[in-house]
Write a protein that holds these residues in place. Structure first.
Motif, mmCIF file in Angstrom:
data_model
loop_
_atom_site.group_PDB
_atom_site.id
_atom_site.type_symbol
_atom_site.label_atom_id
_atom_site.label_comp_id
_atom_site.label_asym_id
_atom_site.label_seq_id
_atom_site.Cartn_x
_atom_site.Cartn_y
_atom_site.Cartn_z
ATOM 1 N N ILE A 1 22.059 55.247 51.963
ATOM 2 C CA ILE A 1 21.391 53.961 51.754
ATOM 3 C C ILE A 1 20.294 54.092 50.700
ATOM 4 C CG2 ILE A 1 19.848 52.283 52.841
ATOM 5 C CD1 ILE A 1 21.475 52.732 55.432
ATOM 6 N N LEU A 2 19.504 55.133 50.817
ATOM 7 C CA LEU A 2 18.386 55.302 49.887
ATOM 8 C C LEU A 2 18.852 55.510 48.450
ATOM 9 C CD1 LEU A 2 16.015 57.484 52.075
ATOM 10 C CD2 LEU A 2 15.783 55.068 51.526
ATOM 11 N N SER A 3 20.081 55.959 48.297
ATOM 12 C CA SER A 3 20.615 56.118 46.941
ATOM 13 C C SER A 3 20.852 54.779 46.264
ATOM 14 C CB SER A 3 21.918 56.931 46.976
ATOM 15 O OG SER A 3 22.968 56.177 47.561
ATOM 16 N N THR A 4 20.825 53.677 47.044
ATOM 17 C CA THR A 4 21.018 52.349 46.464
ATOM 18 C C THR A 4 19.695 51.696 46.070
ATOM 19 O OG1 THR A 4 20.846 51.059 48.537
ATOM 20 C CG2 THR A 4 22.975 52.067 48.023
ATOM 21 N N VAL A 5 18.611 52.411 46.282
ATOM 22 C CA VAL A 5 17.288 51.854 46.001
ATOM 23 C C VAL A 5 16.784 52.375 44.674
ATOM 24 C CG1 VAL A 5 14.916 51.676 46.819
ATOM 25 C CG2 VAL A 5 16.794 51.667 48.461
ATOM 26 N N ASN A 6 16.405 51.466 43.813
ATOM 27 C CA ASN A 6 15.782 51.836 42.544
ATOM 28 C C ASN A 6 14.378 52.327 42.828
ATOM 29 O OD1 ASN A 6 14.375 51.837 40.080
ATOM 30 N ND2 ASN A 6 15.697 50.255 39.229
ATOM 31 N N LYS A 7 14.099 53.565 42.436
ATOM 32 C CA LYS A 7 12.825 54.189 42.790
ATOM 33 C C LYS A 7 11.732 53.950 41.749
ATOM 34 C CE LYS A 7 15.050 57.744 45.602
ATOM 35 N NZ LYS A 7 16.375 57.133 45.599
ATOM 36 N N ASN A 8 11.887 52.899 40.926
ATOM 37 C CA ASN A 8 10.835 52.506 39.995
ATOM 38 C C ASN A 8 9.597 52.106 40.789
ATOM 39 O OD1 ASN A 8 9.155 50.772 38.328
ATOM 40 N ND2 ASN A 8 10.839 50.795 36.855
ATOM 41 N N GLU B 1 8.593 48.255 40.639
ATOM 42 C CA GLU B 1 9.497 47.230 41.163
ATOM 43 C C GLU B 1 10.567 47.888 42.015
ATOM 44 O OE1 GLU B 1 11.990 43.347 39.561
ATOM 45 O OE2 GLU B 1 11.633 45.042 38.222
ATOM 46 N N LEU B 2 10.671 47.411 43.253
ATOM 47 C CA LEU B 2 11.676 47.924 44.176
ATOM 48 C C LEU B 2 12.935 47.075 44.064
ATOM 49 C CD1 LEU B 2 12.485 49.712 46.604
ATOM 50 C CD2 LEU B 2 11.494 47.973 48.078
ATOM 51 N N GLN B 3 14.063 47.722 43.825
ATOM 52 C CA GLN B 3 15.336 47.014 43.728
ATOM 53 C C GLN B 3 16.337 47.643 44.686
ATOM 54 O OE1 GLN B 3 16.108 44.310 42.256
ATOM 55 N NE2 GLN B 3 14.640 43.987 40.617
ATOM 56 N N ILE C 1 21.484 43.484 46.051
ATOM 57 C CA ILE C 1 20.856 42.160 45.888
ATOM 58 C C ILE C 1 19.945 42.088 44.667
ATOM 59 C CG2 ILE C 1 20.997 41.558 48.337
ATOM 60 C CD1 ILE C 1 18.057 42.391 48.604
ATOM 61 N N LYS C 2 20.153 43.007 43.722
ATOM 62 C CA LYS C 2 19.241 43.033 42.576
ATOM 63 C C LYS C 2 19.393 41.807 41.681
ATOM 64 C CE LYS C 2 22.345 46.098 39.947
ATOM 65 N NZ LYS C 2 22.459 47.455 39.362
ATOM 66 N N SER C 3 20.518 41.112 41.799
ATOM 67 C CA SER C 3 20.750 39.956 40.922
ATOM 68 C C SER C 3 20.721 38.621 41.661
ATOM 69 C CB SER C 3 22.104 40.109 40.205
ATOM 70 O OG SER C 3 22.146 41.289 39.447
ATOM 71 N N ILE C 4 20.275 38.601 42.923
ATOM 72 C CA ILE C 4 20.315 37.343 43.677
ATOM 73 C C ILE C 4 19.205 36.404 43.217
ATOM 74 C CG2 ILE C 4 21.313 38.514 45.662
ATOM 75 C CD1 ILE C 4 18.643 38.260 47.064
ATOM 76 N N ASP C 5 19.398 35.124 43.496
ATOM 77 C CA ASP C 5 18.470 34.099 43.003
ATOM 78 C C ASP C 5 17.645 33.474 44.121
ATOM 79 O OD1 ASP C 5 20.938 31.375 42.734
ATOM 80 O OD2 ASP C 5 20.498 32.836 44.301
ATOM 81 N N ILE C 6 17.347 34.228 45.187
ATOM 82 C CA ILE C 6 16.516 33.704 46.266
ATOM 83 C C ILE C 6 15.070 33.575 45.780
ATOM 84 C CG2 ILE C 6 15.587 34.152 48.573
ATOM 85 C CD1 ILE C 6 18.142 35.661 49.223
ATOM 86 N N SER C 7 14.488 32.415 45.995
ATOM 87 C CA SER C 7 13.073 32.192 45.655
ATOM 88 C C SER C 7 12.246 32.528 46.885
ATOM 89 C CB SER C 7 12.848 30.740 45.220
ATOM 90 O OG SER C 7 13.602 30.434 44.067
ATOM 91 N N LEU D 1 13.824 48.259 54.457
ATOM 92 C CA LEU D 1 13.780 48.246 52.993
ATOM 93 C C LEU D 1 13.710 46.822 52.451
ATOM 94 C CD1 LEU D 1 16.408 51.022 52.218
ATOM 95 C CD2 LEU D 1 13.981 51.117 51.639
ATOM 96 N N LEU D 2 14.409 45.908 53.123
ATOM 97 C CA LEU D 2 14.387 44.512 52.679
ATOM 98 C C LEU D 2 12.984 43.928 52.827
ATOM 99 C CD1 LEU D 2 16.231 42.316 51.540
ATOM 100 C CD2 LEU D 2 16.808 41.666 53.895
#
Length: 608
Positions: free
Chosen positions: A270-277, A280-282, A286-292, A417-418
């Motif tokens: 799971i942690l391999s799917t997390v951008n460790k920048n 900004e956490l990605q 869901i990195k491209s979702i449009d939820i406000s 994480l979410l």
């Protein structure tokens, strides 16, 4: 969490090490490497970022070496790079080390060694080990074997180590402290690995190193030194048939137990799917979702069974730091709800299979009303995944046991994480991912250390007919899950109860034949939990508790304390979940139940 493999014998070690590392790939990793001694004196080190296949592509298989060590690394200290990949060496390139675990005092050791002139090439905690050995061997004139033993005193934390010195290519040293390491006995050759599937093709005789033991391994002999008694001890290898090791259960008697022990690997995946920048956490899915997220007023979580407990846990977790009102409901109850929620409501559905009928029904109902749905599922091809506006793949892998274990852990981790992701979006705060990165290693070490104690506790209570699970706050959903697990696979009646509600009725159930299982970490609910457990004790109920190690107040109160280490409380819920699962498993096994296929239950509930 890393994978370790070593070979010493009369054959070429390179194919053995590659094969061993390939069999450890399931553990999850981001780089790979190996070291071997060519012509009895030339140390060769090969390291790559990426898969073992990448390592194979840079090897010269015409090289011949009779001794070598290999490693697959999951980054914790230091980024993903060739420099940080294992193996690591000392300044002179004599001593080489691979390591699984966490060296907690590496910063102090590193500073000390730098002040003595040592030059470091990586950002890892591991690299202090070969330099520390070099300091003792070359400057303090301690023999390598004695220096290796000194590591137990000098290193703090958990570790499994494999050590090789090119000046003595006839010996490998292996050390274990809280991280698994297994020796395989061959004929004219011997093996060492962090997990048994890597050894099953070569032998059926094994010895599991215990904490604070060192193995001195040559081609024809394995000697085990025990620091506790201060001498070499006799060991008797156990035999495990090779066909059992190669079977789908990988040597475990049940899929459920295998899946409990896979949970650290799932967390790593799971942690391999997390951008460790850091800014900004990605999360990949869901990195491209449009939820406000800033416009949302309410989050409504819908699920069934174990997934409901994960959602219930998220309610407490999210309300601590996010500005939303969080509601959690059983999917089967949604049929009977006349929903009155604001338009700015996000629905989250959770389903391991993605085919749960009640969840699908709810999903369709709220989408018809125009609400957006984010789903967590373990099957990206499932109905729930396809019909949701957004979905997160739990990445737990196939779960055969009907009683959910690793999928529950995956849900807890992704929901945590979410929360971090949303907090980052709303408040632009930097998220500390170091504690997340260390979670898989802590879980693996904890499982290894606690399993025997949980088994002994289960032996005391497996014939009881009723259990009450007590907890407060965010721990209460975990108590519900613990009770459910016991019911599902042992057929013992168990009930999860908010500890503060005991005096409102359930306390009448207490007697010497009704054990209470409490969750009593040192958190904001601790003092009230102690009071509730004292009330149970006054009714002569036997008490089991998960709590902090060396908590004298709790030790004196309960009959059986299953301890968690005194580390960051962030880790406690994940550790506690595994204890609850193991306890249920061992009770059911002692009763001779059909653990993987308990009566009347199905893995996926596809009817309402």
């Amino acid at each position: 969490m890393c994978g370790i493999f070593g070979y010493i014998g009369n054959k070429n070690c390179i194919p053995f090490i590659i094969s061993g590392l390939e069999k450890l790939e399931y553990r999850g990793y981001d780089s790979a490497g190996m070291a071997y001694i060519r012509n009895d004196s030339v140390l060769e080190i090969k390291k790559v970022v990426g898969k073992v296949q990448n390592l194979k592509e840079i090897l010269d298989f015409s090289d011949f070496s009779k001794v070598g060590i290999g490693h697959t690394r999951w980054a914790t200290h230091g980024g993903i790079s060739v420099e940080n990949a294992h193996p690591h060496t000392d300044c002179k390139g004599n001593i080489v080390v691979v390591h699984n675990g966490i060296i907690e005092n590496y910063k102090e050791l590193k500073e000390l060694l730098i002040n003595k002139g040592h030059v470091f090439k990586s950002q890892t905690d591991t690299e202090v080990i070969p330099h520390l050995l070099e300091e003792m061997v070359d400057k303090e004139e301690i023999g390598l074997e004695e220096a290796v033993k000194e590591l137990f005193k000098k290193l703090e934390g958990a570790f499994a180590l494999l050590i090789m010195d090119k000046r003595n290519p006839n010996i490998l040293y292996a050390l274990r402290k809280q991280s698994p390491l297994i020796v395989g006995f061959g004929i004219g050759e011997n093996f060492i690995a962090s997990d048994i599937p890597a050894l099953g093709d070569y032998t059926d005789r094994f010895y599991y190193l215990k904490d604070n033991q060192m193995a001195k391994i040559s081609a024809n002999e394995i000697k085990v030194y025990d620091m506790g008694v201060g001498k070499y001890i006799g060991v008797e290898p156990i035999r495990i048939p090779q066909d059992r090791i190669r079977a789908e259960k990988n040597g475990y008697p049940h899929f459920m137990l295998k899946e409990i022990f896979e949970q650290p690997l799932v967390v790593r995946r799971i942690l391999s799917t997390v951008n460790k920048n850091r800014d900004e956490l990605q999360i990949e899915d869901i990195k491209s979702i449009d939820i406000s997220w800033e416009k949302i007023k309410k989050v409504f979580i819908v699920a069934c069974g174990t997934s409901y407990h994960a959602g219930y846990y998220a309610k407490f977790l999210w309300e601590e730091e996010l500005p939303y009102f969080i509601e959690v409901e059983l999917a089967s109850q949604m049929h009977h709800r006349n929903l009155r929620v604001p338009d700015e409501t996000l629905f989250i559905t959770i389903s391991q299979s993605g085919e749960t009928a009640d969840v699908i029904s709810t999903l369709r109902k709220v989408k018809e009303k125009g609400f957006k749905v984010l789903s967590l599922v373990n099957n990206p091809q499932s109905t729930v995944a396809r019909e949701s506006d957004y979905f997160i793949n739990l990445r737990a892998g196939i779960e055969i046991g009907v009683a959910a274990t690793k999928t529950f852990m995956a849900e807890l981790v992704y929901l945590g994480l979410l929360k971090e992701y949303v907090k980052n979006k709303l408040y632009k705060v930097k998220i500390d991912l170091d504690k997340w990165n260390m979670l898989p290693t802590y879980l693996e070490n904890y499982l290894s250390n606690i399993k025997d104690q949980v088994f002994e506790t289960a032996k005391k209570y497996y014939q009881k007919k009723n259990f009450l699970y007590l907890a407060r706050g965010r721990n209460f959903p975990l108590a519900l899950e613990g009770a459910l697990k016991l019911k599902e696979i042992s057929y013992i009646h168990a009930e999860g109860i908010p500890a503060g509600e005991m005096k409102h009725g359930p306390i009448a159930l207490l007697d010497p034949e009704t054990p209470v299982f409490g969750i009593a970490y040192k958190d904001d609910a601790y003092s009230k939990m102690i009071n509730n457990l004292e009330e149970a004790k006054a009714r002569r109920a036997p008490i089991i508790a998960i709590g902090n190690e060396k908590d004298k107040k709790l030790e004196n109160l309960v009959d059986d304390l299953i301890p968690v280490p005194n580390i960051d409380p962030f880790y406690y819920p994940y550790m506690g979940v595994m204890v609850l699962q193991l306890f249920a498993y061992y009770v059911a096994d002692l009763l001779g139940r059909e653990i993987d296929q308990p009566r009347n239950l199905a893995k996926s509930v596809t009817v309402e």
